[in-house]
Every structure is written in structure tokens, then in C-alpha cells.
Enzyme design. Sequence first.
Site, PDB file in Angstrom:
ATOM      1  N   GLY A  18      14.938 -38.792   1.749  1.00 49.47           N
ATOM      2  CA  GLY A  18      14.733 -40.156   1.308  1.00 49.47           C
ATOM      3  C   GLY A  18      13.365 -40.687   1.700  1.00 49.47           C
ATOM      4  O   GLY A  18      12.560 -40.011   2.346  1.00 49.47           O
ATOM      5  N   ALA A  19      13.138 -41.939   1.317  1.00 44.86           N
ATOM      6  CA  ALA A  19      11.824 -42.550   1.514  1.00 44.86           C
ATOM      7  C   ALA A  19      11.441 -42.681   2.984  1.00 44.86           C
ATOM      8  O   ALA A  19      10.270 -42.541   3.342  1.00 44.86           O
ATOM      9  CB  ALA A  19      11.804 -43.923   0.853  1.00 44.86           C
ATOM     10  N   GLU A  30       0.821  -1.206   0.000  1.00 48.01           N
ATOM     11  CA  GLU A  30       0.000   0.000   0.000  1.00 48.01           C
ATOM     12  C   GLU A  30       0.858   1.260   0.000  1.00 48.01           C
ATOM     13  O   GLU A  30       0.540   2.234  -0.690  1.00 48.01           O
ATOM     14  CB  GLU A  30      -0.926   0.005   1.232  1.00 48.01           C
ATOM     15  CG  GLU A  30      -1.921  -1.135   1.274  1.00 48.01           C
ATOM     16  CD  GLU A  30      -1.431  -2.327   2.067  1.00 48.01           C
ATOM     17  OE1 GLU A  30      -2.249  -2.968   2.731  1.00 48.01           O
ATOM     18  OE2 GLU A  30      -0.202  -2.622   2.017  1.00 48.01           O
ATOM     19  N   THR A  58      12.838 -44.384  -6.124  1.00 49.24           N
ATOM     20  CA  THR A  58      13.517 -43.106  -5.899  1.00 49.24           C
ATOM     21  C   THR A  58      15.038 -43.203  -5.899  1.00 49.24           C
ATOM     22  O   THR A  58      15.711 -42.176  -5.915  1.00 49.24           O
ATOM     23  CB  THR A  58      13.069 -42.513  -4.555  1.00 49.24           C
ATOM     24  OG1 THR A  58      13.392 -43.435  -3.491  1.00 49.24           O
ATOM     25  CG2 THR A  58      11.575 -42.246  -4.555  1.00 49.24           C
ATOM     26  N   ALA A  59      15.583 -44.402  -5.854  1.00 56.13           N
ATOM     27  CA  ALA A  59      17.035 -44.598  -5.871  1.00 56.13           C
ATOM     28  C   ALA A  59      17.317 -46.066  -6.117  1.00 56.13           C
ATOM     29  O   ALA A  59      16.464 -46.932  -5.873  1.00 56.13           O
ATOM     30  CB  ALA A  59      17.662 -44.156  -4.547  1.00 56.13           C
ATOM     31  N   MET A  60      18.530 -46.333  -6.600  1.00 56.77           N
ATOM     32  CA  MET A  60      18.928 -47.726  -6.759  1.00 56.77           C
ATOM     33  C   MET A  60      19.118 -48.347  -5.371  1.00 56.77           C
ATOM     34  O   MET A  60      19.172 -47.654  -4.359  1.00 56.77           O
ATOM     35  CB  MET A  60      20.215 -47.810  -7.573  1.00 56.77           C
ATOM     36  CG  MET A  60      20.113 -47.161  -8.952  1.00 56.77           C
ATOM     37  SD  MET A  60      18.712 -47.769  -9.922  1.00 56.77           S
ATOM     38  CE  MET A  60      19.214 -49.463 -10.220  1.00 56.77           C
ATOM     39  N   ALA A  67      11.507 -37.287  -6.292  1.00 57.58           N
ATOM     40  CA  ALA A  67      11.844 -37.615  -7.675  1.00 57.58           C
ATOM     41  C   ALA A  67      11.770 -39.124  -7.825  1.00 57.58           C
ATOM     42  O   ALA A  67      12.374 -39.862  -7.040  1.00 57.58           O
ATOM     43  CB  ALA A  67      13.243 -37.105  -8.026  1.00 57.58           C
ATOM     44  N   GLY A 121       8.256 -40.793   4.337  1.00 54.72           N
ATOM     45  CA  GLY A 121       7.186 -41.664   4.825  1.00 54.72           C
ATOM     46  C   GLY A 121       6.748 -41.309   6.230  1.00 54.72           C
ATOM     47  O   GLY A 121       5.562 -41.415   6.568  1.00 54.72           O
TER      48      GLY A 121
END
Length: 377
Positions: free
Chosen positions: A311-312, A56, A165-167, A158, A316
Amino acid sequence: MSFSAADHQYMARALQLARRGLYTTDPNPRVGCVLVRDGAVVGEGFHARAGTPHAERHALAQAGERARGATAYVTLEPCSHTGRTGPCADALIDAGVTRVVAAMEDPNPLVAGQGLQRLADAGIATAVGLLEAEARALNPGFVSRMTRQRPYIRIKIAASVDGRTAMANGESQWITGPAAREDVQRLRARSSAVITGVGTVLADRPSYTVRPRQWRLAEYRQHAADDDWVRQPLRVILDRTLRTPPDVPVVSALGHCLLVAGEQHPGRQNALESAGAEVMLLPASGSGIDLQQLLIELNRRECNEVLVECGATLAGAFVREGLFDEILVYMAPTLLGSSARPLLGLPQLASMSEKVALKWQDVRQVGDDLRLTLVSA
């Protein structure tokens, strides 16, 4: 309350202005203001950074004497209290505006209708509720902090098409492409804090910094005091036993790093603090840091929007405890196989009645990947 087509036009412009503060106003809300007199815009403004004039006041400064008799369209109720700047309601009164249209009331208990009431008491016509949903969507974290006393939580993941999400060995760089990673930079830039776990820090050695020169957001630098100014989010590492090495990028990068531990380890703490990190203790159990207490602490630090990049297991935990508002999955057109790590570390469910219900909010392509946005049902 009915609003004219012109009212909608000018409020839409005010919202457009407010978005220009998307990456810079934290912990304040993003606000835009348009002053209109005799069918012409005489002043515009938006809030750029905490401690600087509100929207404003920028609009009033631009309008000067032309503000007298004007209508003010503002995306958030004008403040009525003195913080780092004076009350905007008083500034509008002193300028002689005759009507104020606000998209929404300010959820801040220090305002909460008092700004509009002050304007009405001064004989100024007021109206509220025009494009309110759009105004709320612009400030989800500020609204959450003021009404729920906790930040707005986004979980970013991702993943491959098969939900990995990862190997198996932890390798995860890079599942998604450059456009998706650039999009994540935008999420970081608008966030007050980024939360991760020590496992991710050890495996990926991320920095979790905002790098505008790399992601080419010209609109970011529109509001910086200079080309080198970047507001870095608070980096939060959940590390129950303080395993984080002092020399990792997330500790040494620009900005502030907070390590949250569940046990005292004086030697490790001293080394981390010497490297520039802050270390604090919060209640913890075998399953990790108490996330409820963590969000209480982040609320105390005036964090509006928080991005969870981890990470998962930790992702989670946030889902399992219901401590999230959005889940963003950047899904790559790849398959990683059944031995790769899962999307979320959730316990086995015995029946469909135990499923976590979500709602679709948005699906769009970002480069070669898809961005799936889901909210809690």
C-alpha cells in the site's frame, strides 16, 4: 578496446542465451556463452539454475574437441573460484580456447578480475567491456548485492490516471487489466523476494505466488527440470505486532513466507510457525520495521532483486528513505476521485526543493494500461 562486427554479433547471441535464465538462476547471475571457431558457432550454453553447470561448461560440452582454438564470448567474466561447481576459467583453459571476450568483470569479490587474469596467465587473449551496459542490465540485483551489499529494489504500484491506488474503504481489485497483472507475474518470477505490509494482507488476502500456467510464459518452462518446477520468491510480510492470521493465502501458499515483527507475541508467533511461516524480529519504531535492517537481512539471504508490492504507506516509506532503484506504475485509464487513496504515503512537502526527483526509463502500453518505469535521479 575495439571490437569487430562479428564480436558484437556473437556477444549479442550470448546475451540472448543469458536471458533464458531470467526466471530461474537466482541467486546466481544470468550468464550466456558462445564458442566460435573459424567463423562458426561450435557451442552455446546458458546458466539455468543454481547448483547446475555454468554457461561456459554447457557450451564446452556441446563443442567437445571443437572448442580447441575457439573464441569464447561470455556475458560475465568466467569464475575463478570453486562454489557448487568448479572454476569456469580452468575449464576454458583445459579445453584449449585461445581467446575469451567478456561483456563485464564479475562484481563478486571472489572473482573481480581474477578469472580474466587466470586466463591471461595461461596465455589466452582476453578482452572485456563488449556490450557491458546490456550485460549489467540483465543482472541488476546481482551487481547491486555484490557492490552495494543490498538488493535491487523495485516498487510496483497500480494506479488510476488521477494517481489513486484504492478506494477510501481500501477496495483495490482490480484497478488494472489482465495484461498488466500478467506483466506483474513476470516481475515476481524474476524477483528473489516480494515485500508487502500486513495492511495489504488483511485487505486483499493476496498470495504473491508465481503462476506460470496462468500467465502463459512458455519460456519459463524451457529451463525447469520438469513442468511442475517453479521458483517461488520469498514472501516477506512486515507486521510489527503480528496481526497476520495463520490461514491467509500468503502464509499457506507454495514457497517460503517470512513475517518480520517488531515485538514479541509468543502465542501469535507459534500459530504462524505452525502454519508454515518463519517469524523473525527486527528493530521497529512507531513508523514501522527498520527498512535498512530488513535489506541487510535480505542481502544475507542472497536476495538479488526485490519487488515491493504494498500500500501507499509502506511504498512511501521506501521512497522517503531512498531505498529504491525503480518505481513501476501501472496506470489504468480510470479516475477514482479525490477521496481515494494516494499513490504514495509521503509527508507534506513545504517547497519544490523537497521534491523527490526521478528519471524516466521507459513508458509503454500493456494491454489497456500504461507501464511507467522511473528510476531514482
